[in-house]
Design a protein around this motif. Structure first.
Motif, PDB file in Angstrom:
ATOM      1  N   THR A  92       0.853  -1.180   0.000  1.00  0.00           N
ATOM      2  CA  THR A  92       0.000   0.000   0.000  1.00  0.00           C
ATOM      3  C   THR A  92       0.895   1.238   0.000  1.00  0.00           C
ATOM      4  OG1 THR A  92      -0.119   0.288   2.410  1.00  0.00           O
ATOM      5  CG2 THR A  92      -1.662  -1.293   1.412  1.00  0.00           C
ATOM      6  N   HIS A  93       0.264   2.422   0.059  1.00  0.00           N
ATOM      7  CA  HIS A  93       1.054   3.648   0.172  1.00  0.00           C
ATOM      8  C   HIS A  93       1.792   3.724   1.502  1.00  0.00           C
ATOM      9  CE1 HIS A  93      -0.505   4.992  -3.516  1.00  0.00           C
ATOM     10  NE2 HIS A  93      -1.605   5.591  -3.102  1.00  0.00           N
ATOM     11  N   GLU A  94       1.321   2.986   2.501  1.00  0.00           N
ATOM     12  CA  GLU A  94       1.854   3.129   3.855  1.00  0.00           C
ATOM     13  C   GLU A  94       2.710   1.953   4.311  1.00  0.00           C
ATOM     14  OE1 GLU A  94       1.528   5.930   5.527  1.00  0.00           O
ATOM     15  OE2 GLU A  94       0.272   6.799   3.953  1.00  0.00           O
ATOM     16  N   GLY A  95       2.878   0.936   3.467  1.00  0.00           N
ATOM     17  CA  GLY A  95       3.708  -0.182   3.900  1.00  0.00           C
ATOM     18  C   GLY A  95       3.467  -1.434   3.084  1.00  0.00           C
ATOM     19  N   MET A  96       4.055  -2.525   3.544  1.00  0.00           N
ATOM     20  CA  MET A  96       3.952  -3.812   2.837  1.00  0.00           C
ATOM     21  C   MET A  96       4.443  -4.925   3.758  1.00  0.00           C
ATOM     22  SD  MET A  96       7.184  -3.377   0.266  1.00  0.00           S
ATOM     23  CE  MET A  96       8.832  -3.013   0.885  1.00  0.00           C
ATOM     24  N   ASP A  97       4.189  -6.148   3.354  1.00  0.00           N
ATOM     25  CA  ASP A  97       4.749  -7.314   4.026  1.00  0.00           C
ATOM     26  C   ASP A  97       5.991  -7.792   3.285  1.00  0.00           C
ATOM     27  OD1 ASP A  97       2.745  -7.300   5.870  1.00  0.00           O
ATOM     28  OD2 ASP A  97       1.716  -9.088   5.120  1.00  0.00           O
ATOM     29  N   MET A  98       7.010  -8.139   4.049  1.00  0.00           N
ATOM     30  CA  MET A  98       8.154  -8.850   3.499  1.00  0.00           C
ATOM     31  C   MET A  98       7.978 -10.323   3.862  1.00  0.00           C
ATOM     32  SD  MET A  98      12.205  -8.352   4.329  1.00  0.00           S
ATOM     33  CE  MET A  98      13.455  -8.901   3.169  1.00  0.00           C
ATOM     34  N   TYR A  99       8.169 -11.225   2.893  1.00  0.00           N
ATOM     35  CA  TYR A  99       8.041 -12.642   3.203  1.00  0.00           C
ATOM     36  C   TYR A  99       9.291 -13.409   2.785  1.00  0.00           C
ATOM     37  CZ  TYR A  99       6.811 -13.323  -1.768  1.00  0.00           C
ATOM     38  OH  TYR A  99       6.827 -13.342  -3.150  1.00  0.00           O
ATOM     39  N   TRP A 100       9.555 -14.483   3.532  1.00  0.00           N
ATOM     40  CA  TRP A 100      10.608 -15.438   3.201  1.00  0.00           C
ATOM     41  C   TRP A 100       9.945 -16.789   3.002  1.00  0.00           C
ATOM     42  CZ3 TRP A 100      14.324 -14.407   7.944  1.00  0.00           C
ATOM     43  CH2 TRP A 100      14.678 -13.054   7.964  1.00  0.00           C
TER      44      TRP A 100
ATOM     45  N   TRP B 265      10.825 -20.931   1.923  1.00  0.00           N
ATOM     46  CA  TRP B 265      11.765 -21.994   1.554  1.00  0.00           C
ATOM     47  C   TRP B 265      11.189 -23.315   2.025  1.00  0.00           C
ATOM     48  CZ3 TRP B 265      17.528 -22.783   3.315  1.00  0.00           C
ATOM     49  CH2 TRP B 265      18.200 -23.547   2.330  1.00  0.00           C
ATOM     50  N   ASP B 266      11.303 -24.317   1.164  1.00  0.00           N
ATOM     51  CA  ASP B 266      10.676 -25.604   1.440  1.00  0.00           C
ATOM     52  C   ASP B 266       9.176 -25.347   1.676  1.00  0.00           C
ATOM     53  OD1 ASP B 266      10.394 -28.299   1.786  1.00  0.00           O
ATOM     54  OD2 ASP B 266      11.542 -28.428   3.634  1.00  0.00           O
ATOM     55  N   ARG B 267       8.631 -25.762   2.802  1.00  0.00           N
ATOM     56  CA  ARG B 267       7.209 -25.517   3.078  1.00  0.00           C
ATOM     57  C   ARG B 267       6.990 -24.408   4.107  1.00  0.00           C
ATOM     58  NH1 ARG B 267       3.931 -29.400   0.821  1.00  0.00           N
ATOM     59  NH2 ARG B 267       4.989 -31.313   0.145  1.00  0.00           N
ATOM     60  N   LEU B 268       8.039 -23.688   4.422  1.00  0.00           N
ATOM     61  CA  LEU B 268       7.939 -22.642   5.447  1.00  0.00           C
ATOM     62  C   LEU B 268       7.744 -21.272   4.816  1.00  0.00           C
ATOM     63  CD1 LEU B 268       9.845 -22.204   8.708  1.00  0.00           C
ATOM     64  CD2 LEU B 268      10.072 -20.375   6.998  1.00  0.00           C
ATOM     65  N   GLU B 269       6.896 -20.477   5.451  1.00  0.00           N
ATOM     66  CA  GLU B 269       6.777 -19.054   5.102  1.00  0.00           C
ATOM     67  C   GLU B 269       6.830 -18.241   6.383  1.00  0.00           C
ATOM     68  OE1 GLU B 269       3.992 -17.242   2.133  1.00  0.00           O
ATOM     69  OE2 GLU B 269       3.153 -16.305   3.934  1.00  0.00           O
ATOM     70  N   LEU B 270       7.563 -17.144   6.309  1.00  0.00           N
ATOM     71  CA  LEU B 270       7.682 -16.218   7.426  1.00  0.00           C
ATOM     72  C   LEU B 270       7.478 -14.822   6.860  1.00  0.00           C
ATOM     73  CD1 LEU B 270      10.447 -16.261  10.101  1.00  0.00           C
ATOM     74  CD2 LEU B 270      10.142 -14.213   8.716  1.00  0.00           C
ATOM     75  N   ARG B 271       6.736 -13.968   7.565  1.00  0.00           N
ATOM     76  CA  ARG B 271       6.524 -12.618   7.056  1.00  0.00           C
ATOM     77  C   ARG B 271       6.441 -11.610   8.194  1.00  0.00           C
ATOM     78  NH1 ARG B 271       2.131 -11.607   3.212  1.00  0.00           N
ATOM     79  NH2 ARG B 271       2.790 -13.556   2.251  1.00  0.00           N
ATOM     80  N   PHE B 272       6.758 -10.356   7.860  1.00  0.00           N
ATOM     81  CA  PHE B 272       6.622  -9.258   8.816  1.00  0.00           C
ATOM     82  C   PHE B 272       6.377  -7.969   8.033  1.00  0.00           C
ATOM     83  CE2 PHE B 272      11.129 -10.077   8.044  1.00  0.00           C
ATOM     84  CZ  PHE B 272      11.618  -8.841   7.656  1.00  0.00           C
ATOM     85  N   ALA B 273       5.818  -6.985   8.732  1.00  0.00           N
ATOM     86  CA  ALA B 273       5.407  -5.730   8.096  1.00  0.00           C
ATOM     87  C   ALA B 273       6.532  -4.699   8.115  1.00  0.00           C
ATOM     88  CB  ALA B 273       4.179  -5.165   8.790  1.00  0.00           C
ATOM     89  N   ILE B 274       6.628  -3.950   7.016  1.00  0.00           N
ATOM     90  CA  ILE B 274       7.507  -2.781   6.916  1.00  0.00           C
ATOM     91  C   ILE B 274       6.600  -1.582   6.660  1.00  0.00           C
ATOM     92  CG2 ILE B 274       9.349  -1.666   5.608  1.00  0.00           C
ATOM     93  CD1 ILE B 274      10.352  -4.474   4.866  1.00  0.00           C
ATOM     94  N   GLU B 275       6.658  -0.591   7.549  1.00  0.00           N
ATOM     95  CA  GLU B 275       5.784   0.581   7.432  1.00  0.00           C
ATOM     96  C   GLU B 275       6.584   1.820   7.039  1.00  0.00           C
ATOM     97  OE1 GLU B 275       2.492   0.310  10.755  1.00  0.00           O
ATOM     98  OE2 GLU B 275       4.458  -0.223  11.588  1.00  0.00           O
ATOM     99  N   VAL B 276       5.953   2.676   6.243  1.00  0.00           N
ATOM    100  CA  VAL B 276       6.572   3.945   5.842  1.00  0.00           C
ATOM    101  C   VAL B 276       5.581   5.076   6.108  1.00  0.00           C
ATOM    102  CG1 VAL B 276       8.098   2.938   4.103  1.00  0.00           C
ATOM    103  CG2 VAL B 276       5.793   3.616   3.455  1.00  0.00           C
TER     104      VAL B 276
END
Length: 289
Positions: free
Chosen positions: A159-167, A169-180
């Motif tokens: 969005t205009h205000e941020g996004m999720d970063m995801y990793w 690999w294999d069957r794992l997903e990890l994500r966290f928010a980056i805000e601006v």
């Protein structure tokens, strides 16, 4: 014989001085190829440089990537993340700059480190110091039904205000928010632009930003009226005006504005805008009754 001895002597002298016959050096492909991704978010840019190891039938987390030990978030060099402006991660301020990304995996939760020292090769091991962490935060991995063969870093929910970063690999997903903080910067730009001979496009862009940000619709409507007064009828002025009117619950006026946009778009052969306006007119006609 004398000539041969002299040749051997010269050859040995050259070797001693560091001159050796040229030899072919192989440049081979890496098993974990490098990738750099760049993502714009709001008025900022985030760049990540990392390497992408493959599963290749191995057990990854808890084995190749042990639990309870630092991981470089990829392979080869440490993963680098660069922010062109200040951001917030897990509620913490992160100044603009380049950092190393590290992780401390556990089975149920991970610690992520934004690290100030970018000079370590890989995870740094004994050279890594927690005192050089700008911040650490925890996040929780999820299990996916599909396999990601090569380790992948990406972004979504932008969005205009941020996004999720995801990793992944294999069957794992990890994500966290980056805000601006796009809103504060945009308000400064709008105020400055409106004080310096604004054009129809200036008013339109200001209104469009407010509409896309889902806020201050009354002010956006005023800007659009100014745009129409200065620039005349255009299909995109009337289209955004219809969206703003609908957001204000003024569906009858929204239908009328969408009708004007439709006719102007039709005249210019903008089929996609004709279809979008038709769809909205149908939806808003039901809501206005």
């Amino acid at each position: 014989m004398v000539v041969e001895r002299r040749l051997y002597f010269l050859f040995g002298l050259l070797l001693g001085l560091g001159f050796a016959p040229a030899s072919a050096q192989l440049v081979h492909p890496k098993a974990s190829p490098a990738q750099t991704i760049i993502q714009d978010v709001g008025l900022c840019q985030v760049q990540v440089s990392y390497s992408r190891p493959a599963v290749r039938g191995r057990q990854i987390f808890g084995n190749l990537v042990p639990y309870g030990r630092i991981w470089r978030v990829g392979a080869n060099e440490s993963t680098k993340i660069k922010f062109s402006c200040p951001v917030r991660i897990a509620g913490n301020k992160v100044p603009a700059g380049t950092y190393a990304l590290y992780a401390f995996p556990q089975e149920d939760l991970w610690e992520i480190a934004i690290h100030k020292d970018t000079t370590h090769w890989g995870d740094g091991r004994q050279n890594y110091s927690p005192q050089d962490d700008l911040l650490r935060f925890t996040t929780y991995p999820q299990t996916r039904t599909t396999v990601t063969e090569n380790f992948q870093i990406g972004f979504d929910q932008i969005t205009h205000e941020g996004m999720d970063m995801y990793w992944r690999w294999d069957r794992l997903e990890l994500r966290f928010a980056i805000e601006v903080d796009t809103q504060a910067e945009m308000e400064k730009q709008i105020a400055t632009a409106l004080q310096n001979n604004p054009t129809a496009q200036t008013y339109y862009e200001a209104a469009r930003y407010l509409q896309e940000s889902d806020r201050d619709y009354s002010r956006a409507l005023g800007y659009l009226d100014q745009a129409l007064e200065l620039g005349g009828d255009t299909y995109y002025f009337h289209r955004v005006r219809s969206l703003v009117l609908a957001a204000l619950g003024r569906y009858e006026e929204a239908v009328a504005a969408a009708g004007k946009s439709l006719k102007l778009a039709e005249a210019e052969g903008k089929d996609e805008f004709v279809r979008m306006n038709q769809k909205n007119i149908e939806k808003w006609n039901k809501l206005k009754d």
